[in-house]
Structure formats: C-alpha cells, structure tokens
Design a protein around this motif. Structure first.
Motif, short mmCIF file in Angstrom:
data_model
loop_
_atom_site.label_atom_id
_atom_site.label_comp_id
_atom_site.label_asym_id
_atom_site.label_seq_id
_atom_site.Cartn_x
_atom_site.Cartn_y
_atom_site.Cartn_z
N LEU A 233 1.52 -0.27 1.62
CA LEU A 233 0.58 0.26 0.65
C LEU A 233 -0.86 0.06 1.12
CD1 LEU A 233 2.28 -0.79 -2.66
CD2 LEU A 233 1.54 1.51 -2.09
N LEU A 235 -1.94 0.16 4.20
CA LEU A 235 -2.21 1.25 5.14
C LEU A 235 -2.38 2.57 4.40
CD1 LEU A 235 0.32 0.45 7.99
CD2 LEU A 235 -2.14 0.08 7.98
N ALA A 236 -1.54 2.76 3.39
CA ALA A 236 -1.61 4.00 2.62
C ALA A 236 -2.95 4.11 1.90
CB ALA A 236 -0.45 4.05 1.63
N ARG A 238 -5.76 2.69 2.75
CA ARG A 238 -6.85 2.91 3.71
C ARG A 238 -6.95 4.39 4.03
NH1 ARG A 238 -5.96 0.51 9.55
NH2 ARG A 238 -4.78 2.42 9.69
N ASP A 239 -5.80 5.05 4.07
CA ASP A 239 -5.75 6.46 4.46
C ASP A 239 -6.07 7.39 3.30
OD1 ASP A 239 -5.36 8.51 6.14
OD2 ASP A 239 -3.18 8.45 6.14
N LYS A 240 -5.36 7.23 2.17
CA LYS A 240 -5.52 8.15 1.04
C LYS A 240 -5.44 7.35 -0.27
CE LYS A 240 -5.54 12.31 3.01
NZ LYS A 240 -4.93 12.09 4.28
N SER B 92 -2.10 15.48 0.75
CA SER B 92 -2.50 14.08 0.78
C SER B 92 -1.28 13.25 1.11
CB SER B 92 -3.04 13.64 -0.58
OG SER B 92 -4.26 14.24 -0.83
N ILE B 93 -1.11 12.97 2.38
CA ILE B 93 -0.01 12.11 2.80
C ILE B 93 -0.61 10.98 3.61
CG2 ILE B 93 1.71 13.93 2.78
CD1 ILE B 93 1.30 14.03 5.85
N TYR B 94 0.19 9.94 3.84
CA TYR B 94 -0.32 8.82 4.62
C TYR B 94 0.01 9.07 6.07
CZ TYR B 94 0.30 7.25 -0.16
OH TYR B 94 0.30 7.17 -1.51
N GLU B 95 -0.97 9.55 6.81
CA GLU B 95 -0.71 10.06 8.15
C GLU B 95 -0.28 8.98 9.14
OE1 GLU B 95 -3.44 13.03 9.47
OE2 GLU B 95 -2.52 14.24 7.90
N ASN B 96 -0.69 7.73 8.89
CA ASN B 96 -0.32 6.69 9.85
C ASN B 96 1.03 6.05 9.53
OD1 ASN B 96 -1.38 5.53 7.60
ND2 ASN B 96 -3.21 4.77 8.61
N LEU B 97 1.72 6.56 8.53
CA LEU B 97 3.07 6.07 8.24
C LEU B 97 4.08 7.14 8.63
CD1 LEU B 97 2.62 4.50 4.68
CD2 LEU B 97 2.39 3.39 6.88
N VAL B 105 7.27 4.42 0.13
CA VAL B 105 6.11 3.88 -0.58
C VAL B 105 5.97 4.54 -1.96
CG1 VAL B 105 3.65 4.44 -0.55
CG2 VAL B 105 4.55 2.87 1.10
#
Lengths: 427, 247
Positions: A233, A235-236, A238-240, B92-97, B105
């Motif tokens: 979460l 990392l998530a 930080r990204d969006k 909107s997605i978590y690109e580093n995952l 998640v």
C-alpha cells in the motif's frame, strides 16, 4: 528443505539476493570492522551506525512511502536527549556535585541558578522509564505532527518544509532553555549507566555490538513492514494516492503510522548515539543534521534498507577523511555529491549495484521464480507475449495508429520507471 | 427525503464553484442491475456528478442516497466501504506493482493500518484475484509489472481493481478512451457481463459504444438533465440533437 533454502524462499528476507545482502552486512558490521580497526575508529563507526537508524527509517518513509521528512533530526535528538537526561542525572549525584550551590542537580542547571530539579526531569531517574520515553515520546510527537498534517492532506514539498521548520524550532528551543537542556553545549560529561562506566574500551565494544544488533532489529522490522500488505500500500500510495483512497483506505492513517515508525527508529539511533559518544547537543537536532541524514539515505539508495546503511557509512567516512584534511571543502563536496546522486544515480549505490547484478546475472534468484509454479511465464516471456499481442493487434486492427500510440506510451512509461522522479528532494 | 427502492437516488444535487453551478438541481435514480450512461458535451458536469457521488467533491446542496444511506456526509473511504467503486478518467493503477499485486491490494480486507500489517494471502484472496483476472482478460499477465501493460489493458486492470471490492455500484469515467476497435468490443462485453449483479454508471462519448451497453441514457447539459430514457428516444430528442449530437 534446508535452513538456507527456507531463508531464500522467504518473502520477508527478499529471496536469495536479500539473504546474501543481509549476511554480507552482518559480516561487515560484526566481524570485519571490529577486527579491522582499533577501538577509537570502531567507536566512530558505531556513531555513524546510529545515523543508519534514521536512514533505514527514511527508506520506509521516503523511499517507499514517498514522504520526504527533512526533520528526522527532531526524533534522533529527542531519543538522544531522553537517554542523556538519564545519564546526566546519574552523573550528578550529590557527592560528585558537592561544590555546586545546589548539589545533586546537573551542573548546567546550577550554573543557570536553578535550585531544584525541574519536574519533567524527575522520571528520568529511572532507566525503564527512560527506555520507554525513547520509544514513545518521539513517536508521540511524530503522531501529533503527522495527524495535524496528513489529516489535512498536507503533503509533498509542504510537508518537507514544515518538518524542517519544526526541526529548527526545536533546536532553537533547546539552545534557548539553557537551564533545562544544557543549551548550545548540550549534555556533556556523561559517565555511567546504572554504575557501568560507558567510557571504557570494553563498554565501547559492548555498545557497538548492541547498536549493531538493534540496527538489524530495525532492518528486520522494516523488511516485515515492506513485505506485508502495508508495504504494498505504501508503494501504491506513492504512485496513485487517490486510487488508494478510492479503494476504501484512509490514506492519512497509513502515512501517520509510517512517520511514527520512522521517528521511533531515529530515536533509538539517537539514544545509542548518546551512549556511544557520551554527549548530546542541539547540533544533532536542527536542519543541517536532518538534511545530512536524507543525503546518507539518498546516496545509499532510498529504496534499499541495506543500501542506506552503506550510504551512511560511506558518506560519514568521507566526511571524516575530508574534514580532517580539507575542512572548508567538505560542505561543497557533500552538496556536490547530493546533486550528483539526484541527477545521475537516483537509486544511489543500491541502484548501481542492482544494475550490474542484473546485467551480469549475479545471484540469479531461482527461489523467487519457483515460488509460483502454476504460472509458467517469467517476466521476460510475458513481455514477449505482450509485444506479440500488440503487434498482432496492430496488424489486425483498423485503428492501427491507436495501438501504435499505446505501444509508444508503454515504452515511455518504462523509461519513466527506470529513472523515478526524485526532484522533490531538490526543493 | 423518503426512502426508495433505488440503489442510488440523487435528489436536487447542486454544487457551485465560486458561483458557477457545475451541477444544478440534478435529480436522477439508478435501479438495481441497471447500466446507465451519462453523455453530454464537455463541461456538462458528468465527471463532477461522479466526483460528488464518490465524495471527491463536496456538494453545496441536495442529497445522494445509496441504498438509502446518505453519502454526502461520509468521507471517501467510508463511501467506498459502503459499496461504491469509482474508475478515473485516466487509468489509475499502481505502475510499480505487478498486475497480481494491483488486484490483491484492492481486496477489501486488511483495510486498517494493523489489519494490513497482519494481512495474509489466503486461498480466498488467490481465487478472487484469478477470477477477476479472467474477467478482465489479464490472466496471463498476472506476474507482469503493470506499467508494461497496454493502455487498454490498464483500463481493464483498473476496472478489475474495482471488481475485487465487489461494489454494488460501479462508476466508470470514459472506460474505452484510447482503446482500439477490438478492445472496445471486448470492453462492451466486459461491461455487459459485470452489470449482471450490480448497477453501473458509465460516462462515454462514443455513441456506437453507448448503444452497445446502455440500458438507459442521461444527457447532461450545463449541469442539468436535458433528456433521459432509452437510447433511441434520447437520440431522437430535438434538444439533444441541437446541443450535443448535432455537432
């Protein structure tokens, strides 16, 4: 399954490469350094390693959570001062201080015409309370700052600036309240802990090892957090951040927690600093030390726990060597180093290491790919599949330009990932 | 305001930004299992309506009731937890995952700080991730970093992340923007599949696509409803042709 295989397969340790990294770091800290240098240098390294607690906290907070705090010195200082208060009280027994006008209180209080111990000093006569205070007071302070800001959705550069302001305020407060804090000199002349002389060589060895063990404790705790859903979460977020919020999470609570955890780690580092160096002063609280700690973390690699420890050791070693020979040049060098890291090596030493380790295939991680046997495709193969799908579509679809555009976008995004934006640090 | 049988009852909803009414006295009801499409020219207030429902923007007047619970007083994460999912205009997605992690998640357990620290990947989670991945046609990409997906696949992934939460009301802002013709058809099938047991609101400009999916269409213009009803009726409406379909 042997222990080695078990360790390599664990998510917590980060596969084979993670286990090797930890083993090498443990060997360096517990064997190579103590055997390789004399006790004076080792004590110095022990001091550097107390900053590594802050750097490890920053890896969680900044590297993974994207929250740049320029005020970690606050928590390092609070932890250090709490320990110093205990040691100072023990060093100020009525017999040693009998020449003072009020014997039994710390010397700087006597110089400042205080005639009784202030109430908030009383509980620091107890070591258990002091340890409790080291762990909770900085975390509580972080909770207050974090709650006030994250609940109002203050973030980014604004958060960094405010933490910096708080660090400045706290250091000014400590300097100004000389009678209560020892002022600009700090708390000096600390001698014993429960009667145990912390200035002897054997005590320094013991404290060095205790410090190393605690640092590994902090690293394992961080690894646990990072391998949990909480870590994902972070990392998530930080990204969006919006996407996380609109997936049903109260984002501010997560930020507050990680800020408190990083604060707590810094405080343990601060307390260990006081024990090993024998004093604490406001020069470890303010803006400059706080920013230096961010540089340690950035040089080591802000996303890597182990990298942060090496970064701290290297920058401090450089600082000692250069400031002995060219004291006036050191600040410029440090500034230049930070700019160079931000511009050319955004992932620091750990990033450079990873690049070459991947390039030459060192420590190929079989444990990780074997973890999900039901999925036959590895990363490279999936990518090939994707490229195939895309080109097949490009041939078939009437709107071929549309697909081409999305392929282009993918490539661009890929480039963006390999050089994550670190510009926040420059502000 | 009285209780209704509707999943979503928006009544007299108004929001003004410095006197400009982006949404003006809007009243709209969404049925169970209905797929509603919002259309209208740029600046008509379509996205703002979704923002108001999911709590991103606070309304200045009126009410939004979801299963007869007032949403205007709840914070964003509470609205999501009550069963409303929202997809944004840009994927909107978590690109580093990885794709798998993106879906995991979004699983609606372990949503608190300590819950997330002790969250375990159970068989239930695993099954749910694989089921959703099959729905959104991404099964073979589960272990890939999501940044490497094509634009259309990213759109699907975000829809999948919402499906993980099994929302009763799903709101999608331009889900086929930037997609190829083939991907558009696949998305239409996907939407028709997923609205079987939930209500869906979609914002879309592509009228061909709207025809394929819409049960009912609401045309917005300057924050007000211009027309509402089945696609054929709305398309024949003179006012609609004048302000929207005409050009």
């Amino acid at each position: 399954m042997t222990l080695w295989e078990k360790m390599c397969a664990s998510d917590l340790l980060g596969g084979k490469q993670g286990v090797i990294g930890l083993a090498v770091l443990a060997a360096v800290i517990f064997l190579v350094l103590p055997l390789g240098v004399d006790i004076f240098r080792l004590n110095l390294i022990g001091k550097y390693l107390t900053y590594a607690f802050v750097a490890v906290g920053l890896v969680l907070l900044w590297g993974h959570g994207g929250i740049l705090s320029l005020g970690q010195g606050i928590f390092f200082g609070l932890g250090g001062y709490a320990m110093a208060m205990f040691l100072k009280l023990e060093a100020s027994d009525p017999i040693t201080t009998k020449i003072q006008s009020t014997p039994g209180i710390p010397d700087f209080m006597d110089w400042n015409q205080l005639t009784a111990l202030p109430w908030f000093w009383e509980p620091f006569k107890s070591l258990p309370f002091t340890i409790f205070a080291v762990l909770t007071i900085p975390a509580l302070f972080a909770y207050i700052i974090g709650y006030a800001m994250f609940k109002r959705r203050v973030g980014g550069v604004y958060f960094s600036i405010i933490t910096q302001a708080v660090a400045l305020i706290l250091s000014i407060l400590i300097v100004g309240q000389q009678g209560y804090t020892g002022g600009v000199n700090g708390m000096t002349d600390l001698r014993t802990m429960l009667g145990w002389d912390i200035r002897t060589d054997s005590a320094k060895y013991i404290l060095y090892y205790a410090n190393g063990l605690l640092l590994f404790g902090a690293i394992f705790l961080s690894k646990y957090v990072m391998s949990s859903k909480f870590g994902m979460l972070l990392l998530a977020m930080r990204d969006k951040e919006e996407r996380v919020r609109f997936s049903g999470y109260d984002v501010s609570n997560f930020k507050i927690f990680i800020f408190c955890l990083a604060a707590m780690m810094s405080a343990v580092g601060g307390a260990m600093f006081t024990l090993q160096v024998g004093f604490m002063s406001p020069s470890f609280v303010g803006i400059v030390p706080s920013i230096e700690m961010v540089i340690f973390c950035a040089v080591g690699g802000r996303a890597s726990l182990i990298g942060a420890v090496y970064g701290t050791l290297l920058v401090n070693y450089g600082k000692t060597v250069f400031s002995e020979t060219y004291p006036e040049l050191w600040l410029f060098l440090m500034g230049g180093l930070f700019i160079a890291v931000v511009m050319f090596f955004p992932n620091g030493i750990a990033g450079i290491w990873d690049k070459y380790a991947t390039k030459y295939g060192w420590f190929k991680d079989k444990a990780v790919t074997a973890k999900k046997p039901e999925v036959s495709t590895t990363g490279v193969e999936t990518h090939a599949v994707l490229t195939e799908t895309l080109s097949a579509e490009a041939a078939a679809a009437t709107e071929s330009t549309d697909v081409a555009a999305s392929v282009k976008k993918t490539t661009r995004k890929k480039a963006a990932i390999s050089s994550p934006n670190i510009r926040g640090a420059e502000a | 305001m009285s209780n209704t049988d509707f999943v979503l009852a928006v009544e007299d909803l108004t929001v003004s930004f410095d006197g400009f009414k982006a949404v003006d006295n809007l009243t709209m009801y969404i049925d169970k299992n209905e797929l509603r499409v919002l259309v209208g020219p740029n600046g008509a207030g379509k996205t703002t309506v979704l923002d108001l429902i999911c709590g991103k923007t606070k309304s200045t007047g009126g009410s939004i009731k979801f299963n007869n619970t007032e949403l205007t007083k709840l914070s964003e994460h509470e609205i999501v937890r009550s069963g409303v999912g929202r997809k944004f205009q840009n994927p909107s997605i978590y690109e580093n995952l990885t794709v798998y992690q993106n879906l995991e998640v979004s699983y609606p357990k372990g949503r608190g700080v300590f819950g997330s620290l002790t969250f375990k990947r159970t068989q239930e989670v695993e099954d749910q991730v694989r089921r959703v991945a099959a729905d959104i046609m991404l099964t073979e990409f589960l272990d890939m970093e999501s940044a490497l997906l094509s634009h259309g696949q990213k759109q699907w992934l975000e829809i999948g992340m919402l499906l993980m939460q099994e929302p009763e009301l799903l709101m999608l802002d331009e889900p086929v923007a930037g997609m190829s013709a083939k991907e558009r058809d696949q998305t239409a099938d996907l939407l028709n599949r997923i609205c079987q047991n939930r209500s869906v609101i979609v914002i879309e400009h592509d009228m061909e696509f709207v025809k394929k999916i819409a049960h009912k269409v609401t045309v917005l213009h300057q924050g007000k409803i211009l027309a509402e009803g089945p696609m054929e009726k709305v398309q024949a409406d003179e006012k609609v042709i004048e302000v929207y379909l005409g050009h």
